[in-house]
Design an enzyme around this catalytic site. Structure first.
Site, PDB file in Angstrom:
ATOM      1  N   LEU A  33       0.887  -1.171  -0.122  1.00  0.00           N
ATOM      2  CA  LEU A  33      -0.038  -0.120   0.010  1.00  0.00           C
ATOM      3  C   LEU A  33       0.789   1.129  -0.108  1.00  0.00           C
ATOM      4  O   LEU A  33       1.793   1.117   0.480  1.00  0.00           O
ATOM      5  CB  LEU A  33      -0.762   0.031   1.087  1.00  0.00           C
ATOM      6  CG  LEU A  33      -1.923  -1.183   1.453  1.00  0.00           C
ATOM      7  CD1 LEU A  33      -2.698  -1.014   2.433  1.00  0.00           C
ATOM      8  CD2 LEU A  33      -2.728  -1.506   0.286  1.00  0.00           C
ATOM      9  N   CYS A  34       0.476   2.304  -0.547  1.00  0.00           N
ATOM     10  CA  CYS A  34       0.789   3.617  -0.705  1.00  0.00           C
ATOM     11  C   CYS A  34       0.800   4.371   0.600  1.00  0.00           C
ATOM     12  O   CYS A  34       0.551   5.657   0.800  1.00  0.00           O
ATOM     13  CB  CYS A  34       0.289   4.271  -1.634  1.00  0.00           C
ATOM     14  SG  CYS A  34       0.545   3.504  -3.352  1.00  0.00           S
TER      15      CYS A  34
END
Length: 408
Positions: free
Chosen positions: A358-359
């Site tokens: 995930l970012c």
């Protein structure tokens, strides 16, 4: 507990961690993709058998489905336990799809909708009312359906349990009716058309201190004994809650079940038998039943070094296993036990940080942990993942696919 202790509990096959007697790589091949949750049926049965052998025979065991509502697990436990507790309409339907008798299903939790209450009354489920409003809605549903609802009163005790990971009793709470208000509620609604069986007191969860759990159980029995005097009929349902914890990080020590069991034997043979002879004592457990039988498995996609720090980037992350990541940074983060499942018998050789896909820098599954030297396609295993994993995580965050779940 150390990761090696968790590896020993599951065992190894051909140098790999095993789940249900199968090497992890074979399990992954059967699932077809990573990440996934895998639950070991044998370990689940071991935990049930341990509780059965330790606790008094009179004590009934209830599974708090919120811990893991995977249908296969619920089906499996329905044939081995005495009761199931649900907390939503969907969980209710999952329980009703098992072989367990409907009168052995309880429905707890604040904010039950009128539709859920009608569904529970129609099915004959025991409804644990958490307020006067809920009591009125239960009675109204019974009138509409021409049925007598089965009810227990959830009590917010006048004491708190220290050492719990989450306090759910004592002080102001959204859970249950304050103990001092229960007599008035029973006077108003207790003979108005419901079959009031007894009480449920759940003071706290995730507690590893056996002495504190034992004290809470003693105080609960004293409290319920006094409240039982306000029932129209003898008390038949005595839910003592649970709160049994499991170790998640190195400094945690497992709960001493023998101490808890000895206390329960004294309570069952003493005050419960003397003051509430018709009561069925219930211990309601979720995490303690299923937490240690499960692992979260995720595959290494990339290995990179950034300014001297080695990162293993995996295809899973906090969107599936939020608790291991630190709950969006809202808690002091500590590493859950982690291993390289495909190299389980090899000695640790390097310090790495395992991050998800995930970012966000919060997507951290293990920070600066010692593991065997790992590479792309190795399978990273997060232990203690059988409870409050997938359904307690933000699975829609960033739109990645949901992981599979398997019971082996």
């Amino acid at each position: 507990m150390k990761p090696n202790e968790h590896i020993a509990r599951f065992g190894t096959v051909d140098g790999e961690l095993q789940i249900g007697g199968l090497p992890l790589s074979r399990v992954a091949a059967r699932v077809g993709s990573t990440p996934f949750f895998a639950y070991d049926r044998g370990l689940l049965d071991e935990r049930v058998n341990l509780l059965r052998s330790a606790l008094p025979e009179r004590v009934e065991l209830s599974f708090a489905m919120k811990a893991n509502p995977m249908p296969a697990i619920v089906q499996h436990l329905a044939g081995r336990l005495d009761r199931i507790d649900v907390a939503s309409g969907l969980e209710m339907q999952t329980a009703l799809d098992t072989t367990i008798r409907v009168d052995r299903v309880s429905f707890a939790g604040p904010g039950k909708t009128p539709a859920e209450i009608r569904q529970a009354v129609a099915a004959g489920i025991l409804i644990e009312v958490e307020s006067g409003t809920e009591f009125r809605r239960v009675l109204a549903a019974g009138d509409q359906l021409g049925l007598t609802p089965n009810v227990a009163v959830r009590v917010n005790p006048d004491f708190a349990v220290k050492g719990s990971g989450m306090r759910m009793g004592g002080g102001p709470q959204q859970f249950g009716i304050d103990a001092e208000q229960v007599p008035a509620v029973l006077r108003e609604y207790g003979t108005a058309g419901a079959n009031v069986l007894g009480f449920h007191v759940f003071a706290g969860s995730q507690n590893l201190n056996a002495a504190i759990i034992a004290e809470a159980q003693r105080r609960t029995v004293d409290l319920v004994s006094s409240l039982a005097e306000h029932l129209a009929d003898p008390l038949r349902y005595l839910n003592l809650g649970g709160g049994f914890g499991i170790p998640y990080v190195d400094k945690d020590r497992p709960l001493d079940l023998d101490v808890v069991a000895a206390n329960l034997h004294e309570l069952v043979d003493g005050p419960i038998a003397e003051r509430m002879p018709q009561a069925s004592p219930v211990i309601e457990l979720g995490r303690y039943l299923v937490g240690e039988c499960g692992v979260y498995v995720t595959r290494v996609l990339d290995r990179k070094v950034s300014r001297g720090k080695t990162f293993l980037v995996v295809d899973g992350g906090m969107h599936h296993q939020l608790a291991a990541s630190g709950n969006f940074g809202q808690a002091i983060r500590r590493n859950y036990p982690v291993a390289v499942g495909t190299r389980a018998e090899r000695a640790s050789a390097e310090a790495v940080t395992v991050v998800g896909c995930l970012c966000t820098p919060l997507d951290l599954l293990a920070d600066d942990v010692d593991l065997p030297t790992s590479d792309i396609d190795d399978l990273i295993v997060i232990f203690q993942a059988g409870a409050y994993g997938l359904t307690a995580s933000p699975t829609a965050f960033l739109g990645h696919p949901a992981p599979a779940e398997v019971l082996i």
